[in-house]
Design a protein around this motif. Structure first.
Motif, PDB file in Angstrom:
ATOM      1  N   LEU A   1     -14.518  -4.858  -7.819  1.00  0.00           N
ATOM      2  CA  LEU A   1     -14.910  -3.517  -8.270  1.00  0.00           C
ATOM      3  C   LEU A   1     -15.490  -3.524  -9.687  1.00  0.00           C
ATOM      4  N   ASP A   2     -15.705  -4.747 -10.216  1.00  0.00           N
ATOM      5  CA  ASP A   2     -16.282  -4.903 -11.560  1.00  0.00           C
ATOM      6  C   ASP A   2     -15.428  -4.204 -12.621  1.00  0.00           C
ATOM      7  N   LEU A   3     -14.109  -4.424 -12.542  1.00  0.00           N
ATOM      8  CA  LEU A   3     -13.181  -3.808 -13.511  1.00  0.00           C
ATOM      9  C   LEU A   3     -12.559  -4.843 -14.453  1.00  0.00           C
ATOM     10  N   VAL A   4     -13.059  -6.084 -14.375  1.00  0.00           N
ATOM     11  CA  VAL A   4     -12.455  -7.163 -15.167  1.00  0.00           C
ATOM     12  C   VAL A   4     -12.473  -6.851 -16.668  1.00  0.00           C
ATOM     13  N   ASP A   5     -13.594  -6.317 -17.151  1.00  0.00           N
ATOM     14  CA  ASP A   5     -13.719  -6.045 -18.591  1.00  0.00           C
ATOM     15  C   ASP A   5     -13.214  -4.659 -18.986  1.00  0.00           C
ATOM     16  N   LYS A   6     -12.680  -3.943 -18.005  1.00  0.00           N
ATOM     17  CA  LYS A   6     -12.218  -2.580 -18.292  1.00  0.00           C
ATOM     18  C   LYS A   6     -10.695  -2.515 -18.170  1.00  0.00           C
ATOM     19  N   PRO A   7     -10.011  -2.048 -19.215  1.00  0.00           N
ATOM     20  CA  PRO A   7      -8.549  -1.965 -19.183  1.00  0.00           C
ATOM     21  C   PRO A   7      -8.046  -0.754 -18.392  1.00  0.00           C
ATOM     22  N   VAL A   8      -8.423  -0.714 -17.119  1.00  0.00           N
ATOM     23  CA  VAL A   8      -8.037   0.417 -16.269  1.00  0.00           C
ATOM     24  C   VAL A   8      -7.271  -0.087 -15.051  1.00  0.00           C
ATOM     25  N   ALA A   9      -6.501   0.811 -14.455  1.00  0.00           N
ATOM     26  CA  ALA A   9      -5.714   0.456 -13.278  1.00  0.00           C
ATOM     27  C   ALA A   9      -6.617   0.174 -12.085  1.00  0.00           C
ATOM     28  N   VAL A  10      -6.194  -0.787 -11.279  1.00  0.00           N
ATOM     29  CA  VAL A  10      -6.917  -1.162 -10.065  1.00  0.00           C
ATOM     30  C   VAL A  10      -6.389  -0.311  -8.905  1.00  0.00           C
ATOM     31  N   PRO A  11      -7.253   0.140  -7.999  1.00  0.00           N
ATOM     32  CA  PRO A  11      -6.788   0.975  -6.881  1.00  0.00           C
ATOM     33  C   PRO A  11      -5.993   0.193  -5.826  1.00  0.00           C
ATOM     34  N   LEU A  12      -4.883  -0.359  -6.257  1.00  0.00           N
ATOM     35  CA  LEU A  12      -3.944  -1.049  -5.366  1.00  0.00           C
ATOM     36  C   LEU A  12      -2.586  -0.394  -5.585  1.00  0.00           C
ATOM     37  N   SER A  13      -1.999   0.138  -4.524  1.00  0.00           N
ATOM     38  CA  SER A  13      -0.755   0.906  -4.663  1.00  0.00           C
ATOM     39  C   SER A  13       0.361   0.104  -5.331  1.00  0.00           C
ATOM     40  N   ILE A  14       1.048   0.753  -6.253  1.00  0.00           N
ATOM     41  CA  ILE A  14       2.163   0.120  -6.962  1.00  0.00           C
ATOM     42  C   ILE A  14       3.303  -0.238  -6.005  1.00  0.00           C
ATOM     43  N   PHE A  15       3.307   0.373  -4.830  1.00  0.00           N
ATOM     44  CA  PHE A  15       4.367   0.096  -3.856  1.00  0.00           C
ATOM     45  C   PHE A  15       4.270  -1.323  -3.284  1.00  0.00           C
ATOM     46  N   TRP A  16       3.157  -2.023  -3.547  1.00  0.00           N
ATOM     47  CA  TRP A  16       3.072  -3.432  -3.175  1.00  0.00           C
ATOM     48  C   TRP A  16       4.027  -4.280  -4.008  1.00  0.00           C
ATOM     49  N   GLN A  17       4.576  -3.693  -5.066  1.00  0.00           N
ATOM     50  CA  GLN A  17       5.558  -4.409  -5.895  1.00  0.00           C
ATOM     51  C   GLN A  17       6.967  -4.366  -5.290  1.00  0.00           C
ATOM     52  N   ILE A  18       7.174  -3.494  -4.316  1.00  0.00           N
ATOM     53  CA  ILE A  18       8.520  -3.322  -3.750  1.00  0.00           C
ATOM     54  C   ILE A  18       9.143  -4.635  -3.275  1.00  0.00           C
ATOM     55  N   PRO A  19       8.405  -5.516  -2.547  1.00  0.00           N
ATOM     56  CA  PRO A  19       9.031  -6.764  -2.090  1.00  0.00           C
ATOM     57  C   PRO A  19       9.623  -7.609  -3.210  1.00  0.00           C
ATOM     58  N   GLN A  20       8.917  -7.704  -4.366  1.00  0.00           N
ATOM     59  CA  GLN A  20       9.443  -8.529  -5.453  1.00  0.00           C
ATOM     60  C   GLN A  20      10.713  -7.919  -6.049  1.00  0.00           C
ATOM     61  N   TYR A  21      10.759  -6.596  -6.144  1.00  0.00           N
ATOM     62  CA  TYR A  21      11.977  -5.938  -6.634  1.00  0.00           C
ATOM     63  C   TYR A  21      13.123  -6.117  -5.632  1.00  0.00           C
ATOM     64  N   PHE A  22      12.798  -5.995  -4.353  1.00  0.00           N
ATOM     65  CA  PHE A  22      13.817  -6.103  -3.308  1.00  0.00           C
ATOM     66  C   PHE A  22      14.387  -7.520  -3.257  1.00  0.00           C
ATOM     67  N   LEU A  23      13.508  -8.512  -3.379  1.00  0.00           N
ATOM     68  CA  LEU A  23      13.951  -9.911  -3.393  1.00  0.00           C
ATOM     69  C   LEU A  23      14.796 -10.213  -4.623  1.00  0.00           C
ATOM     70  N   LEU A  24      14.427  -9.615  -5.755  1.00  0.00           N
ATOM     71  CA  LEU A  24      15.196  -9.831  -6.980  1.00  0.00           C
ATOM     72  C   LEU A  24      16.602  -9.256  -6.845  1.00  0.00           C
ATOM     73  N   GLY A  25      16.704  -8.093  -6.181  1.00  0.00           N
ATOM     74  CA  GLY A  25      18.019  -7.495  -5.933  1.00  0.00           C
ATOM     75  C   GLY A  25      18.879  -8.382  -5.055  1.00  0.00           C
ATOM     76  N   ALA A  26      18.259  -8.977  -4.024  1.00  0.00           N
ATOM     77  CA  ALA A  26      18.988  -9.890  -3.131  1.00  0.00           C
ATOM     78  C   ALA A  26      19.464 -11.122  -3.900  1.00  0.00           C
ATOM     79  N   ALA A  27      18.578 -11.676  -4.729  1.00  0.00           N
ATOM     80  CA  ALA A  27      18.937 -12.849  -5.538  1.00  0.00           C
ATOM     81  C   ALA A  27      20.085 -12.520  -6.487  1.00  0.00           C
ATOM     82  N   GLU A  28      20.042 -11.306  -7.022  1.00  0.00           N
ATOM     83  CA  GLU A  28      21.093 -10.837  -7.946  1.00  0.00           C
ATOM     84  C   GLU A  28      22.453 -10.806  -7.248  1.00  0.00           C
ATOM     85  N   VAL A  29      22.486 -10.282  -6.012  1.00  0.00           N
ATOM     86  CA  VAL A  29      23.739 -10.192  -5.256  1.00  0.00           C
ATOM     87  C   VAL A  29      24.333 -11.574  -5.023  1.00  0.00           C
ATOM     88  N   PHE A  30      23.478 -12.519  -4.673  1.00  0.00           N
ATOM     89  CA  PHE A  30      23.966 -13.866  -4.385  1.00  0.00           C
ATOM     90  C   PHE A  30      24.341 -14.622  -5.664  1.00  0.00           C
TER      91      PHE A  30
END
Length: 246
Positions: free
Chosen positions: A121-150
């Protein structure tokens, strides 16, 4: 008696030390995971989600995994191992260290996709958010919680059961010390990486504008360190001589 207590502490030290790398990984939840989230699409309709609020999914993960571990995983493991707790504390910590590698790998993959989208999208030189939902981060948070429990729960049980009887409170506190040392280690790694990757006027892996950086490389670095840490842990755990709990 004092000599025996010292020997027990020395035997426990390698296992304790491997918790520091894990704590450095855990520290990313409140630092670079948030930075990554700020450069993603945080909107749902007209509502904007604060990137730091995604740590809620870590809490949800812990709430999910604690009963699942006790009610599902332990009974199944008990049939195979014959142990009352299903896994030993050392095995439980080892599983958590493995999950932490998956967590960092998931974060790196999300960042690769985000950077690819920024390039398209030619946004490399622009300090703006990319149109990718932040909810794609959920797996890493969920895995971190699992690692924490163990890992964290396994650590507390290990230090309580294996420490000298007169030093149980101190040793339990030592397991918590890994968290603060992990934060220091995370800051140190970040400083070294920033210094090395910004040589010659390059933007580096983690510039102010993450679109022109390589945060994915930093996550892969932590995944690699976590893998190395797990291998060291396996050696330390195999050599460890269990103390009979009293």
């Amino acid at each position: 008696m004092k000599v025996e207590e010292l020997k027990i502490l020395i035997r426990m030290f390698p296992v304790w030390a491997t918790g520091i790398i894990f704590a450095a990984v855990y520290a990313q939840m409140s630092t670079l995971f948030v930075e990554q989230g700020t450069m993603m699409d945080t909107t749902i309709g007209s509502f904007s989600i604060p990137p730091a609020s995604l740590s809620t999914f870590d809490v949800i993960s812990v709430i999910f995994w604690v009963p699942v571990y006790d009610r599902v995983i332990v009974p199944i493991a008990r049939k195979f191992t014959g142990k009352e707790r299903g896994f030993t504390e050392l095995q439980r910590m080892g599983i958590g260290l493995f999950i932490s590698i998956l967590c960092m790998s998931a974060a790196a993959v999300v960042e690769i996709v985000r950077l690819q989208l920024a390039k398209e999208l030619d946004l490399v030189d622009k300090p703006v958010a990319v149109p990718l939902s932040i909810f794609w981060q959920i797996p890493q948070y969920f895995l971190l919680g699992a690692a924490e429990v163990f890992t964290f729960v396994g650590q507390l049980e290990f230090f309580y059961d294996q420490s000298p009887d007169a030093m149980r409170s101190l040793c339990s506190a030592l397991s918590l010390l890994t968290t603060s040392l992990g934060n220091y280690l995370s800051s140190f790694i970040l400083t070294v990486v920033t210094y090395l990757t910004t040589q010659g006027g390059k933007p580096g892996w983690i510039p102010n504008n993450l679109n022109e950086g390589h945060l994915d490389n930093f996550f892969w670095l932590l995944a690699g360190l976590s893998l190395l840490n797990m291998l060291v842990y396996i050696v330390a755990a195999k050599r460890y001589k269990q103390k009979k709990a009293t």
